[in-house]
Every structure is written in C-alpha cells, then in structure tokens.
Design a protein around this motif. Sequence first.
Motif, PDB file in Angstrom:
ATOM      1  N   GLY A 191     -13.059   1.691   8.197  1.00 46.83           N
ATOM      2  CA  GLY A 191     -13.076   0.071   8.574  1.00 46.83           C
ATOM      3  C   GLY A 191     -11.842  -0.673   7.863  1.00 46.83           C
ATOM      4  N   LEU A 192     -10.999   0.011   7.228  1.00 47.53           N
ATOM      5  CA  LEU A 192      -9.892  -0.648   6.691  1.00 47.53           C
ATOM      6  C   LEU A 192      -8.772  -0.787   7.710  1.00 47.53           C
ATOM      7  N   ARG A 193      -8.285  -1.805   8.132  1.00 47.03           N
ATOM      8  CA  ARG A 193      -7.069  -1.933   9.189  1.00 47.03           C
ATOM      9  C   ARG A 193      -5.727  -1.540   8.325  1.00 47.03           C
ATOM     10  N   VAL A 194      -5.039  -0.801   8.844  1.00 43.57           N
ATOM     11  CA  VAL A 194      -3.893  -0.644   8.197  1.00 43.57           C
ATOM     12  C   VAL A 194      -2.542  -0.967   9.048  1.00 43.57           C
ATOM     13  N   GLY A 195      -1.674  -1.445   8.742  1.00 37.84           N
ATOM     14  CA  GLY A 195      -0.436  -2.099   9.241  1.00 37.84           C
ATOM     15  C   GLY A 195       0.875  -1.195   8.593  1.00 37.84           C
ATOM     16  N   LEU A 196       1.995  -1.730   9.104  1.00 36.49           N
ATOM     17  CA  LEU A 196       3.230  -1.266   8.625  1.00 36.49           C
ATOM     18  C   LEU A 196       3.954  -2.426   8.120  1.00 36.49           C
ATOM     19  N   HIS A 197       4.318  -1.926   6.608  1.00 39.49           N
ATOM     20  CA  HIS A 197       5.035  -3.131   5.564  1.00 39.49           C
ATOM     21  C   HIS A 197       6.485  -2.365   5.771  1.00 39.49           C
ATOM     22  N   LEU A 198       7.314  -2.986   6.400  1.00 48.42           N
ATOM     23  CA  LEU A 198       8.647  -2.350   6.748  1.00 48.42           C
ATOM     24  C   LEU A 198       9.447  -2.752   5.648  1.00 48.42           C
ATOM     25  N   ALA A 229      -4.441  -3.620   4.934  1.00 50.96           N
ATOM     26  CA  ALA A 229      -3.546  -2.992   3.963  1.00 50.96           C
ATOM     27  C   ALA A 229      -2.223  -2.730   4.704  1.00 50.96           C
ATOM     28  N   SER A 230      -0.985  -3.144   4.265  1.00 53.25           N
ATOM     29  CA  SER A 230       0.108  -3.028   4.706  1.00 53.25           C
ATOM     30  C   SER A 230       0.923  -1.828   4.082  1.00 53.25           C
ATOM     31  N   LEU A 231       0.960  -0.742   4.684  1.00 54.95           N
ATOM     32  CA  LEU A 231       1.595   0.314   4.392  1.00 54.95           C
ATOM     33  C   LEU A 231       3.270   0.625   4.034  1.00 54.95           C
ATOM     34  N   MET A 232       3.546   0.898   2.921  1.00 55.01           N
ATOM     35  CA  MET A 232       5.018   1.287   2.591  1.00 55.01           C
ATOM     36  C   MET A 232       5.301   2.753   3.094  1.00 55.01           C
ATOM     37  N   VAL A 233       5.742   3.070   4.202  1.00 52.46           N
ATOM     38  CA  VAL A 233       5.622   4.564   4.535  1.00 52.46           C
ATOM     39  C   VAL A 233       6.633   5.489   3.829  1.00 52.46           C
ATOM     40  N   GLY A 234       7.575   4.985   2.919  1.00 47.85           N
ATOM     41  CA  GLY A 234       8.524   5.528   2.427  1.00 47.85           C
ATOM     42  C   GLY A 234       8.483   5.771   0.989  1.00 47.85           C
ATOM     43  N   ALA A 235       7.365   4.980   0.574  1.00 51.80           N
ATOM     44  CA  ALA A 235       7.042   4.793  -0.862  1.00 51.80           C
ATOM     45  C   ALA A 235       6.491   5.937  -1.591  1.00 51.80           C
ATOM     46  N   SER A 236       6.446   6.235  -2.929  1.00 54.78           N
ATOM     47  CA  SER A 236       6.175   7.339  -3.422  1.00 54.78           C
ATOM     48  C   SER A 236       4.874   7.759  -3.472  1.00 54.78           C
ATOM     49  N   ALA A 237       3.851   6.615  -3.456  1.00 48.27           N
ATOM     50  CA  ALA A 237       2.350   7.158  -3.222  1.00 48.27           C
ATOM     51  C   ALA A 237       1.722   7.045  -1.585  1.00 48.27           C
ATOM     52  N   ALA A 238       2.797   6.988  -0.601  1.00 43.12           N
ATOM     53  CA  ALA A 238       2.155   6.699   0.671  1.00 43.12           C
ATOM     54  C   ALA A 238       1.561   7.921   1.140  1.00 43.12           C
ATOM     55  N   TYR A 239       1.424   9.161   0.742  1.00 40.14           N
ATOM     56  CA  TYR A 239       0.951  10.280   1.231  1.00 40.14           C
ATOM     57  C   TYR A 239      -0.533  10.017   0.831  1.00 40.14           C
ATOM     58  N   GLU A 240      -0.849   9.650  -0.580  1.00 45.43           N
ATOM     59  CA  GLU A 240      -1.929   9.428  -0.869  1.00 45.43           C
ATOM     60  C   GLU A 240      -2.715   8.089  -0.340  1.00 45.43           C
ATOM     61  N   ALA A 241      -1.820   7.043  -0.038  1.00 47.85           N
ATOM     62  CA  ALA A 241      -2.442   5.891   0.721  1.00 47.85           C
ATOM     63  C   ALA A 241      -2.877   6.349   1.958  1.00 47.85           C
ATOM     64  N   VAL A 242      -2.301   7.127   2.736  1.00 50.30           N
ATOM     65  CA  VAL A 242      -2.567   7.419   4.089  1.00 50.30           C
ATOM     66  C   VAL A 242      -3.940   8.430   3.883  1.00 50.30           C
ATOM     67  N   LYS A 243      -4.144   9.253   3.148  1.00 51.90           N
ATOM     68  CA  LYS A 243      -5.502   9.939   2.768  1.00 51.90           C
ATOM     69  C   LYS A 243      -6.414   8.975   2.518  1.00 51.90           C
ATOM     70  N   ILE A 244      -6.407   7.986   1.723  1.00 51.44           N
ATOM     71  CA  ILE A 244      -7.325   6.929   1.359  1.00 51.44           C
ATOM     72  C   ILE A 244      -7.671   6.197   2.518  1.00 51.44           C
ATOM     73  N   ALA A 245      -6.923   5.847   3.489  1.00 52.36           N
ATOM     74  CA  ALA A 245      -7.012   5.254   4.619  1.00 52.36           C
ATOM     75  C   ALA A 245      -7.897   5.782   5.484  1.00 52.36           C
ATOM     76  N   ARG A 246      -7.569   6.876   5.768  1.00 54.51           N
ATOM     77  CA  ARG A 246      -8.597   7.941   6.627  1.00 54.51           C
ATOM     78  C   ARG A 246      -9.944   8.057   6.345  1.00 54.51           C
ATOM     79  N   GLU A 247     -10.153   7.932   4.772  1.00 54.16           N
ATOM     80  CA  GLU A 247     -11.582   8.116   4.327  1.00 54.16           C
ATOM     81  C   GLU A 247     -12.108   6.542   4.465  1.00 54.16           C
ATOM     82  N   LEU A 248     -11.348   5.691   4.860  1.00 55.07           N
ATOM     83  CA  LEU A 248     -11.948   4.292   4.912  1.00 55.07           C
ATOM     84  C   LEU A 248     -11.920   3.625   6.395  1.00 55.07           C
ATOM     85  N   PHE A 261       0.733  -1.164  -0.052  1.00 57.43           N
ATOM     86  CA  PHE A 261      -0.136  -0.083   0.020  1.00 57.43           C
ATOM     87  C   PHE A 261       0.977   1.077   0.103  1.00 57.43           C
ATOM     88  N   GLY A 262       0.785   2.176  -1.085  1.00 56.28           N
ATOM     89  CA  GLY A 262       1.419   3.286  -1.191  1.00 56.28           C
ATOM     90  C   GLY A 262       2.394   3.119  -2.164  1.00 56.28           C
TER      91      GLY A 262
END
Length: 277
Positions: free
Chosen positions: A54-61, A33-52, A11-12
């Motif tokens: 019910g979606l559980r989000v974890g850290l994809h190191l 969804a497992s979030l790549m915090v340093g990826a190029s689309a991470a900012y958009e992914a976080v915005k999407i997660a905030r709009e959902l 994710f991201g």
Amino acid sequence: MRGVIVTADDFGLHERVNQAVAQAHREGVLTCASLMVGASAAYEAVKIARELPGLRVGLHLVLTDGVASLPQFSIPDLVDARGSFEGSMFENGVRFFFLQGVRRQLANEIHAQFKAFAATGLELDHVNVHKHFHLHPTVLALILEIGPQFGMRAMRLPREMRGSLFLRPWVAFMKKRLDDAGIAYNDWVAGIAATGRMDEAALLALLAKAPEGVLEIYCHPATKGAPLTPSMRDYRHADELAALCSPRVTRAIESTGAMHGGFADVFGHARTPEPAT
C-alpha cells in the motif's frame, strides 16, 4: 480539499529512515516515500517497500548533496573522486545551463537513476528532486525528456502557501511545463519553510487551514539517533515520526474528507497493489 498526500523523503538514506517509513505507514498517515536509489540503505528500502504494497514509492533524484549512481569516470564534471556531487547549487546550476558537456553528463546521471528505480520492479508513483533542484529549467527539461520513458506520470510542484516570492516565477514556469507535458502535480506543498520541523503541532495547524485542491505534505522521519548528515544536524526526525503516527493527525486528515493516498491514488492512475509474499 481533493487530496492529501503524505510523503517521506530520503527513503534509503539510512536504516533509521527506512524503519521510520515502515512504522509511519503501518501505524500512521504516511502514504508515500521518495527513494534515493544510490543511497547506502536503498537495497533495504526496496525490500521494505515490497513488503508494504500500500506504500506508494517514487524517485527522489539526487543531483546535489549526495552520491551519484554513475561512476566518477563517466561523470567527472559532476562528482569528486568519491563519487559525491561537488560544488554549490548556484554554481552547478550555471554550469548545467551553459555547458553542453556538463549537461550531457547530467542527462546520463538522471537516466541512470531512473533506470535504477525501474530495476527495483516498484511502480513509479512520483518524481521529485533533492533540494528541489527540479526548479532549475535544465534539470526539469531533462526529467521531462527522460522520465516518461520510465513511466513517470506525476511530479512534486514545490508551491508552498505563503512561500518565497523569489521562487514564484520558477514555480509558475515549472507548472506550465508540467501542464504542457501532461504530468500530474500537487497544487500545494508543505514542508519547505518548516523542513525538519514537521511535528504534530505543525501538521495540525496546517490541516486546520488546508487549502483547496491537492496538498502534498513531505517530511524527513527517522528513528532516534545522531544527525543523519551534516546538513540535517537541526532536523527533528523523531518528532516528525511521532507526528506521522499521531492519532490527532490521523483524525485531522480524515476530517478534511479528502482522498488520502499517493499521487497514483489521487490522480487515478494507480494499479491495485498485490499482496506481499
């Protein structure tokens, strides 16, 4: 079965991944969804997660095959001049274990990624590592040291039914360490052997013979387009997205009678999601 967790990794990574995660959660069976915090689309992914909510989000190191969160000058033994991790997993695994200076830089990078996730304000549902690098004892030890400081309560155990004999002792070692640390984990995972090919047929066959306990199914959905990375050139991202939105897969999961949600839902440490604003 006690629980079914359906997760999208990376994710991201790209806008097409983010779009697929949103669609698969709204229209299908995706719960995590497992979030790549340093990826190029991470900012958009976080915005999407905030709009959902019910979606559980974890850290994809990400500690290999990707971009680090810290600048190159602070972790020079881990990344190249562009900030991308370099070297093979085997080579780096040896260095992580034997070289104290490299291990210190690794700890700093892991801490930085946890800190970046915390800065999103999202609840940390789970933690896993790109390419299952958390099977490495040094990586696992650092995660178990750092993660609880940021609220880590669950991790992915890469224990696949009829999985690799080579990985079994490492999986058993990891299971014991998680038990000792009081960290929750899935009993089984699906998505290693068929990575990039978790289509409808694969999911239906898996669910028809679903094991007892908690099963995490992970996949790499994305909308149609060119390969996302060179290592994903054979991945069938759009087929995986279609499978996650398949009514047949939905019915198959419902027929198990198992709890269907994120790690926090299945293991009982979820907070009630707040409505999107």
